[in-house]
Design a protein around this motif. Sequence first.
Motif, PDB file in Angstrom:
ATOM      1  N   ILE A  11       0.862  -1.172   0.000  1.00 25.35           N
ATOM      2  CA  ILE A  11       0.000   0.000   0.000  1.00 25.35           C
ATOM      3  C   ILE A  11       0.901   1.226   0.000  1.00 25.35           C
ATOM      4  O   ILE A  11       1.758   1.367   0.873  1.00 25.35           O
ATOM      5  N   PRO A  12       0.754   2.130  -0.958  1.00 25.30           N
ATOM      6  CA  PRO A  12       1.686   3.257  -1.065  1.00 25.30           C
ATOM      7  C   PRO A  12       1.388   4.348  -0.055  1.00 25.30           C
ATOM      8  O   PRO A  12       0.370   4.323   0.646  1.00 25.30           O
ATOM      9  N   TYR A  13       2.312   5.293   0.012  1.00 26.52           N
ATOM     10  CA  TYR A  13       2.103   6.508   0.784  1.00 26.52           C
ATOM     11  C   TYR A  13       1.146   7.400   0.006  1.00 26.52           C
ATOM     12  O   TYR A  13       0.988   7.252  -1.209  1.00 26.52           O
ATOM     13  N   GLY A  14       0.495   8.329   0.699  1.00 18.89           N
ATOM     14  CA  GLY A  14      -0.410   9.252   0.029  1.00 18.89           C
ATOM     15  C   GLY A  14      -0.037  10.695   0.284  1.00 18.89           C
ATOM     16  O   GLY A  14       0.924  10.999   0.991  1.00 18.89           O
ATOM     17  N   ALA A  15      -0.799  11.604  -0.311  1.00 22.33           N
ATOM     18  CA  ALA A  15      -0.579  13.039  -0.113  1.00 22.33           C
ATOM     19  C   ALA A  15      -1.866  13.774  -0.436  1.00 22.33           C
ATOM     20  O   ALA A  15      -2.787  13.216  -1.047  1.00 22.33           O
ATOM     21  N   ASN A  16      -1.919  15.025  -0.029  1.00 26.72           N
ATOM     22  CA  ASN A  16      -3.028  15.892  -0.402  1.00 26.72           C
ATOM     23  C   ASN A  16      -2.686  16.613  -1.705  1.00 26.72           C
ATOM     24  O   ASN A  16      -1.528  16.998  -1.911  1.00 26.72           O
ATOM     25  N   PRO A  17      -3.651  16.821  -2.582  1.00 26.34           N
ATOM     26  CA  PRO A  17      -3.357  17.561  -3.814  1.00 26.34           C
ATOM     27  C   PRO A  17      -3.068  19.027  -3.507  1.00 26.34           C
ATOM     28  O   PRO A  17      -3.606  19.598  -2.563  1.00 26.34           O
ATOM     29  N   VAL A  18      -2.181  19.610  -4.303  1.00 26.87           N
ATOM     30  CA  VAL A  18      -1.901  21.050  -4.211  1.00 26.87           C
ATOM     31  C   VAL A  18      -2.399  21.668  -5.509  1.00 26.87           C
ATOM     32  O   VAL A  18      -1.777  21.506  -6.558  1.00 26.87           O
ATOM     33  N   LEU A  19      -3.539  22.334  -5.440  1.00 28.40           N
ATOM     34  CA  LEU A  19      -4.180  22.888  -6.629  1.00 28.40           C
ATOM     35  C   LEU A  19      -3.951  24.386  -6.768  1.00 28.40           C
ATOM     36  O   LEU A  19      -4.216  24.969  -7.819  1.00 28.40           O
ATOM     37  N   GLN A  20      -3.464  25.017  -5.708  1.00 26.81           N
ATOM     38  CA  GLN A  20      -3.080  26.423  -5.747  1.00 26.81           C
ATOM     39  C   GLN A  20      -2.146  26.683  -4.577  1.00 26.81           C
ATOM     40  O   GLN A  20      -2.132  25.926  -3.602  1.00 26.81           O
ATOM     41  N   VAL A 125       5.702  11.568  -4.011  1.00 27.13           N
ATOM     42  CA  VAL A 125       4.243  11.554  -4.018  1.00 27.13           C
ATOM     43  C   VAL A 125       3.702  12.981  -3.922  1.00 27.13           C
ATOM     44  O   VAL A 125       2.771  13.367  -4.638  1.00 27.13           O
ATOM     45  N   GLU A 126       4.294  13.785  -3.040  1.00 26.32           N
ATOM     46  CA  GLU A 126       3.837  15.168  -2.876  1.00 26.32           C
ATOM     47  C   GLU A 126       4.099  15.994  -4.136  1.00 26.32           C
ATOM     48  O   GLU A 126       3.309  16.884  -4.480  1.00 26.32           O
ATOM     49  N   ALA A 127       5.194  15.711  -4.839  1.00 24.55           N
ATOM     50  CA  ALA A 127       5.460  16.402  -6.099  1.00 24.55           C
ATOM     51  C   ALA A 127       4.393  16.071  -7.142  1.00 24.55           C
ATOM     52  O   ALA A 127       3.920  16.948  -7.876  1.00 24.55           O
ATOM     53  N   LEU A 128       3.993  14.802  -7.196  1.00 23.60           N
ATOM     54  CA  LEU A 128       2.932  14.416  -8.131  1.00 23.60           C
ATOM     55  C   LEU A 128       1.615  15.086  -7.752  1.00 23.60           C
ATOM     56  O   LEU A 128       0.843  15.502  -8.621  1.00 23.60           O
ATOM     57  N   GLY A 129       1.363  15.195  -6.452  1.00 26.46           N
ATOM     58  CA  GLY A 129       0.145  15.840  -5.993  1.00 26.46           C
ATOM     59  C   GLY A 129       0.087  17.316  -6.344  1.00 26.46           C
ATOM     60  O   GLY A 129      -0.995  17.902  -6.414  1.00 26.46           O
ATOM     61  N   ALA A 130       1.255  17.924  -6.567  1.00 26.79           N
ATOM     62  CA  ALA A 130       1.324  19.319  -6.996  1.00 26.79           C
ATOM     63  C   ALA A 130       1.368  19.450  -8.507  1.00 26.79           C
ATOM     64  O   ALA A 130       1.487  20.558  -9.037  1.00 26.79           O
ATOM     65  N   GLY A 131       1.279  18.321  -9.203  1.00 27.26           N
ATOM     66  CA  GLY A 131       1.301  18.352 -10.667  1.00 27.26           C
ATOM     67  C   GLY A 131       2.658  18.679 -11.250  1.00 27.26           C
ATOM     68  O   GLY A 131       2.748  19.254 -12.343  1.00 27.26           O
ATOM     69  N   ASN A 132       3.729  18.290 -10.550  1.00 28.55           N
ATOM     70  CA  ASN A 132       5.072  18.602 -11.042  1.00 28.55           C
ATOM     71  C   ASN A 132       5.504  17.677 -12.166  1.00 28.55           C
ATOM     72  O   ASN A 132       5.275  16.461 -12.106  1.00 28.55           O
ATOM     73  N   ALA A 133       6.141  18.234 -13.185  1.00 29.08           N
ATOM     74  CA  ALA A 133       6.984  17.426 -14.051  1.00 29.08           C
ATOM     75  C   ALA A 133       8.172  16.995 -13.200  1.00 29.08           C
ATOM     76  O   ALA A 133       8.631  17.742 -12.335  1.00 29.08           O
ATOM     77  N   VAL A 134       8.674  15.778 -13.410  1.00 27.32           N
ATOM     78  CA  VAL A 134       9.697  15.220 -12.531  1.00 27.32           C
ATOM     79  C   VAL A 134      10.865  14.698 -13.347  1.00 27.32           C
ATOM     80  O   VAL A 134      10.683  14.116 -14.420  1.00 27.32           O
ATOM     81  N   ILE A 135      12.073  14.932 -12.826  1.00 25.10           N
ATOM     82  CA  ILE A 135      13.278  14.241 -13.295  1.00 25.10           C
ATOM     83  C   ILE A 135      13.686  13.317 -12.154  1.00 25.10           C
ATOM     84  O   ILE A 135      13.996  13.790 -11.054  1.00 25.10           O
ATOM     85  N   ALA A 136      13.652  11.998 -12.375  1.00 27.25           N
ATOM     86  CA  ALA A 136      13.839  11.044 -11.284  1.00 27.25           C
ATOM     87  C   ALA A 136      14.913  10.015 -11.601  1.00 27.25           C
ATOM     88  O   ALA A 136      15.104   9.634 -12.767  1.00 27.25           O
ATOM     89  N   HIS A 137      15.579   9.555 -10.542  1.00 33.88           N
ATOM     90  CA  HIS A 137      16.525   8.456 -10.696  1.00 33.88           C
ATOM     91  C   HIS A 137      15.787   7.227 -11.218  1.00 33.88           C
ATOM     92  O   HIS A 137      14.672   6.920 -10.780  1.00 33.88           O
ATOM     93  N   ASP A 138      16.410   6.527 -12.143  1.00 34.63           N
ATOM     94  CA  ASP A 138      15.773   5.402 -12.810  1.00 34.63           C
ATOM     95  C   ASP A 138      15.889   4.141 -11.951  1.00 34.63           C
ATOM     96  O   ASP A 138      16.915   3.461 -11.954  1.00 34.63           O
ATOM     97  N   ASN A 139      14.836   3.840 -11.203  1.00 33.52           N
ATOM     98  CA  ASN A 139      14.776   2.590 -10.451  1.00 33.52           C
ATOM     99  C   ASN A 139      13.320   2.153 -10.353  1.00 33.52           C
ATOM    100  O   ASN A 139      12.401   2.904 -10.697  1.00 33.52           O
ATOM    101  N   LEU A 140      13.119   0.934  -9.890  1.00 28.40           N
ATOM    102  CA  LEU A 140      11.773   0.369  -9.860  1.00 28.40           C
ATOM    103  C   LEU A 140      10.829   1.165  -8.968  1.00 28.40           C
ATOM    104  O   LEU A 140       9.651   1.348  -9.303  1.00 28.40           O
TER     105      LEU A 140
END
Length: 204
Positions: A11-20, A125-140
């Motif tokens: 079960i993953p971690y969660g976050a609140n969306p950041v819409l503004q 997770v929080e970056a995704l919740g803010a709608g960020n484009a991401v540059i991430a280390h390549d791992n599973l």
Amino acid sequence: ERVRAEKITMIPYGANPVLQAPVQPLAALGLEPRRFFTLIARPEPENSVLELVTAFSRKRRPVRLVVLGNFVPGNPFHDSVRAAANEDVVFPGAIYDKATLEALRFHCLAYLHGHQVGGTNPSLVEALGAGNAVIAHDNLFNRWVASDGALYFRSIDDIERHVETLVADDGVRAALSAASRARFESQLTWPRVLDEYERLLLAQ
């Protein structure tokens, strides 16, 4: 003794969306919306902080890199990161104020995530919740969390190429941002995560 696969539930971690988010916290750091990348991580080697700062600092850019974290003078690794940084890299220290963090996430051009180990990382997770484009280390781990919302790297050259792409191409950045938010809404909201816990407990 190994545990049977059918007994394991992820079960993953969660976050609140950041819409503004307010822009005022940015001014105190000398930043402008969509004119900076954000990196939030403990400054440790396994979080690729040195590689990310080195890649970003290979040339001057029309954007900045904000590196959050507690950098201690005299710590050899921390000193090496600071030494690798050019004038476009900002080290504001560790910031825990929620409004400032939300502003840094929501208004950044992209989020840099160098974590090489450790499951569902809350910062990603929080970056995704803010709608960020991401540059991430390549791992599973990172590929499962960010899915199509990230450009993935294995080298400093990869990082530099991805930074160049996101600075130059608003279309790519917007597509990644949309993919990040879609991934977040489908898998990583707190209601979705808590529902998974409830279903697991009721099944026992």
